[in-house]
Design a protein around this motif. Structure first.
Motif, short mmCIF file in Angstrom:
data_model
loop_
_atom_site.label_atom_id
_atom_site.label_comp_id
_atom_site.label_asym_id
_atom_site.label_seq_id
_atom_site.Cartn_x
_atom_site.Cartn_y
_atom_site.Cartn_z
N ASN A 98 -6.98 -2.06 -14.90
CA ASN A 98 -6.97 -0.73 -14.26
C ASN A 98 -7.88 -0.70 -13.03
N LYS A 99 -9.05 -1.32 -13.13
CA LYS A 99 -9.99 -1.35 -12.01
C LYS A 99 -9.36 -2.05 -10.81
N ALA A 100 -8.57 -3.10 -11.07
CA ALA A 100 -7.90 -3.82 -9.99
C ALA A 100 -6.88 -2.93 -9.30
N PHE A 101 -6.12 -2.17 -10.08
CA PHE A 101 -5.12 -1.27 -9.50
C PHE A 101 -5.78 -0.16 -8.68
N LEU A 102 -6.88 0.40 -9.19
CA LEU A 102 -7.56 1.46 -8.45
C LEU A 102 -8.08 0.94 -7.11
N ALA A 103 -8.56 -0.31 -7.08
CA ALA A 103 -9.02 -0.90 -5.82
C ALA A 103 -7.86 -1.07 -4.85
N LEU A 104 -6.70 -1.44 -5.36
CA LEU A 104 -5.51 -1.58 -4.49
C LEU A 104 -5.10 -0.24 -3.92
N LEU A 105 -5.08 0.79 -4.74
CA LEU A 105 -4.69 2.12 -4.27
C LEU A 105 -5.63 2.59 -3.16
N THR A 106 -6.91 2.33 -3.32
CA THR A 106 -7.88 2.71 -2.28
C THR A 106 -7.62 1.94 -0.99
N ALA A 107 -7.33 0.63 -1.12
CA ALA A 107 -7.10 -0.20 0.06
C ALA A 107 -5.82 0.22 0.80
N LEU A 108 -4.80 0.63 0.04
CA LEU A 108 -3.53 1.03 0.65
C LEU A 108 -3.51 2.51 1.01
N ASP A 109 -4.57 3.23 0.61
CA ASP A 109 -4.64 4.68 0.82
C ASP A 109 -3.44 5.37 0.19
N LEU A 110 -3.16 5.00 -1.06
CA LEU A 110 -2.05 5.58 -1.80
C LEU A 110 -2.57 6.20 -3.09
N THR A 111 -1.81 7.17 -3.61
CA THR A 111 -2.09 7.69 -4.95
C THR A 111 -1.26 6.87 -5.94
N ALA A 112 -1.64 6.96 -7.20
CA ALA A 112 -0.87 6.26 -8.23
C ALA A 112 0.57 6.73 -8.25
N ALA A 144 -7.92 -8.44 -9.78
CA ALA A 144 -7.36 -7.93 -8.52
C ALA A 144 -5.84 -7.98 -8.59
N VAL A 145 -5.20 -7.04 -7.92
CA VAL A 145 -3.73 -7.04 -7.84
C VAL A 145 -3.31 -8.05 -6.78
#
Length: 563
Positions: free
Chosen positions: A226-240, A322-323
């Motif tokens: 989950n932590k890896a996915f949250l980091a990806l969302l932040t990097a892509l500036d996307l919501t889940a 990480a994703v």
């Protein structure tokens, strides 16, 4: 003049021959319509042998079992065949009613869920005929079903050793056998709180969910936390929600985490291991790299947190921090644009629509001979034209550029054939066959192919009797289902060329004509005849008769000579 007795003998032999031929012809005509019905009658008698299904249908208490079996075609085919050799544990209607109550579902619900239903039914079959003294049996689910005091797990055998023909055995039991749950990758992910976002992502792509729910799937999965996915969302500036709603992106990312190669952490070393994935979007790289970094196993830039989680009998899961995001494959145009000394080449490509399409397609698979600005200037001077004049002449420009593109197809075909370039060039027959299959008489443009309404066209080639299939697949024209047009309608004098990415092989595409199978059979005195049919057809009888008659007439001829 021949003696009267010889003439009489000759006449009688001829008459006999004609009578034999007429009799066989009459028999052939009379039986032509009847031999098929006779065959069906024979088959009908053959299939009247007892089967598991026919015997079970005489037992009212097995009616629900028969309803269930009817929903599983492979199993239905097996129980209807008289030569099937299995042992079947057959639950009674009461057994099914008790199971439905325990599961909290209706009979209709169970019959509708064919995957669960078929798995349960498979668990009741042993692939051998065994009587009630069987000690253990290995089932599809790798679970042991033991028989002790005529008990199968918790089910009691109420009627044992019902013999079906000479092959199968049925034991009627008083309870439905429920197979133990075999863990799947999907169930493993769902059971882990730290993989809940990954579970949501899998749920959003039904095809991937179905694949990961197969207990016999043989893959390695690297599972981001989950932590890896949250980091990806932040990097892509996307919501889940935005990520889960983008099915195409999600599918590409998820498949990049699934490999058909089984690898454990112990396989990692300081030498990079390039691992294929199921990511098949050719615009992106489809491999990731596994390497041992000190004491840590790295997958690209991600670190393995928990390694070697065995799932079911064949799969492995590694959780990572990480994703993994597959890198986009650069196009030819993108690569060329980054080289200052190729600026004239880039400008030329932009002015040729056919070449530009191929150069900006990440799936284009060719070798490009890229002339430098200095080389281009020298060629312009040799031609006696300016750069502007060349760029304005689309046909000449496309012709020159196409001459700098070498499809990798021939290298792949040579590897497939197991021969070298020199060996292919030396084999004139094979070379002519392959090249002839690439030449279509007349002018056939890409528009001629795409304008068709049938979805595909068969085009004659210079290879005698061989036709090549052309069809539209997405935005591309594809020949024989394997060769994609990289550059279409390249003008070559009065002809045109379509640059393709695969060598066409006439031996892999035989266009079927007619319904029969052509068979050749040698006849007396060197003749041959071709006809359609197979054993059971009257053609074989007729051929035999004709051969006999010809031999008789031949003998008459020699008798007359000797006489």
């Amino acid at each position: 003049m021949l003696p009267l007795t010889v003439l009489s003998t000759k006449f009688n032999l001829a008459k006999l021959t004609l009578l034999v031929l007429a009799s066989f012809l009459t028999l052939s005509l009379a039986s032509a319509d009847g031999h098929r019905s006779w065959g069906r009658s024979l088959m009908a008698r053959r299939w009247k042998k007892p089967t598991i299904a026919s015997v079970a249908s005489t037992v009212p208490e097995l009616s629900i079992l028969l309803e269930a079996v009817a929903k599983c075609k492979p199993l239905l085919d097996a129980v209807q065949h008289p030569k099937t050799t299995v042992t079947l544990f057959a639950p009674t209607n009461t057994a099914f009613a008790n199971a439905l109550t325990a599961l909290g579902i209706s009979k209709e619900d169970l019959l509708a869920d064919t995957q669960t239903l078929c798995n349960i039914l498979d668990y009741h079959i042993v692939p051998a005929a065994s009587k009630s003294d069987l000690s253990t049996a290995m089932f599809q689910w790798h679970a042991n079903v033991t028989l002790a005091d005529v008990m199968v797990n918790q089910a009691k055998v109420v009627t044992a050793d019902i013999k079906i023909g000479s092959n199968s055995i049925v034991h009627i039991i008083d309870a439905v056998l429920l197979p133990p749950e075999v863990p799947t990758i999907y169930s493993t992910v769902m059971a882990s709180p730290d993989l809940s976002i990954l579970a949501q992502a899998v749920d959003a792509v039904p095809a991937i969910k179905a694949a990961l729910s197969d207990p016999w799937l043989e893959v390695t999965v690297v599972a981001p936390t989950n932590k890896a996915f949250l980091a990806l969302l932040t990097a892509l500036d996307l919501t889940a929600e935005e990520l889960l709603g983008n099915t195409e992106l999600l599918t590409t990312v998820l498949l990049y985490h699934v490999s058909p190669v089984i690898f454990r952490s112990t396989d990692a070393s300081t030498k990079p291991l390039h691992v294929d994935t199921l990511q098949d979007n050719k615009g992106f790289d489809g491999t990731f790299t596994v390497i041992l970094d000190g004491s840590k196993v790295k997958v690209n830039d991600a670190t393995v947190i928990v390694a070697d989680i065995e799932v079911g009998p064949t799969s492995i899961v590694h959780t990572i921090d990480a994703v993994l995001v597959p890198e986009a494959v650069p196009t030819i145009a993108e690569v060329v644009s980054g080289v200052p000394t190729l600026s004239i080449l880039l400008e030329a490509v932009k002015n040729s629509p056919a070449i530009l399409k191929a150069a900006t397609d990440p799936t284009t698979h060719v070798t490009v001979l890229a002339p430098t600005n200095e080389a281009c200037a020298a060629k312009l001077a040799e031609l006696g034209i300016s750069a502007a004049e060349l760029l304005a002449d689309e046909n000449l420009l496309t012709k020159i550029l196409s001459y700098h593109i070498i499809p990798l197809a021939f290298a792949a075909k040579l590897a497939e054939l197991g021969i070298s370039t020199a060996e292919l060039l030396a084999d004139k027959k094979l070379l002519t066959k392959i090249l002839s299959y690439h030449i279509i008489p007349g002018i056939v443009t890409a528009e001629d192919i795409t304008s068709g309404q049938t979805g595909k066209k068969w085009l004659n080639t210079l290879l005698r009797g061989a036709k090549v299939e052309a069809r539209v697949k997405g935005d591309n024209v594809v020949f024989d289902g394997v060769a994609t047009v990289v550059s279409a309608d390249v003008k070559l004098g009065n002809s045109i060329a379509h640059v393709i990415d695969t060598v066409l092989d006439p031996s892999t595409n035989k266009k079927k004509n007619g319904k029969g199978m052509t068979v050749s059979m040698a006849m007396p005195w060197g003749y041959s005849m071709q006809f359609c049919g197979w054993p059971g057809s009257i053609d074989f009888m007729m051929l035999a008769v004709i051969r006999i008659v010809i031999e008789i007439l031949g003998r008459q001829f020699w008798y007359s000579k000797l006489g």
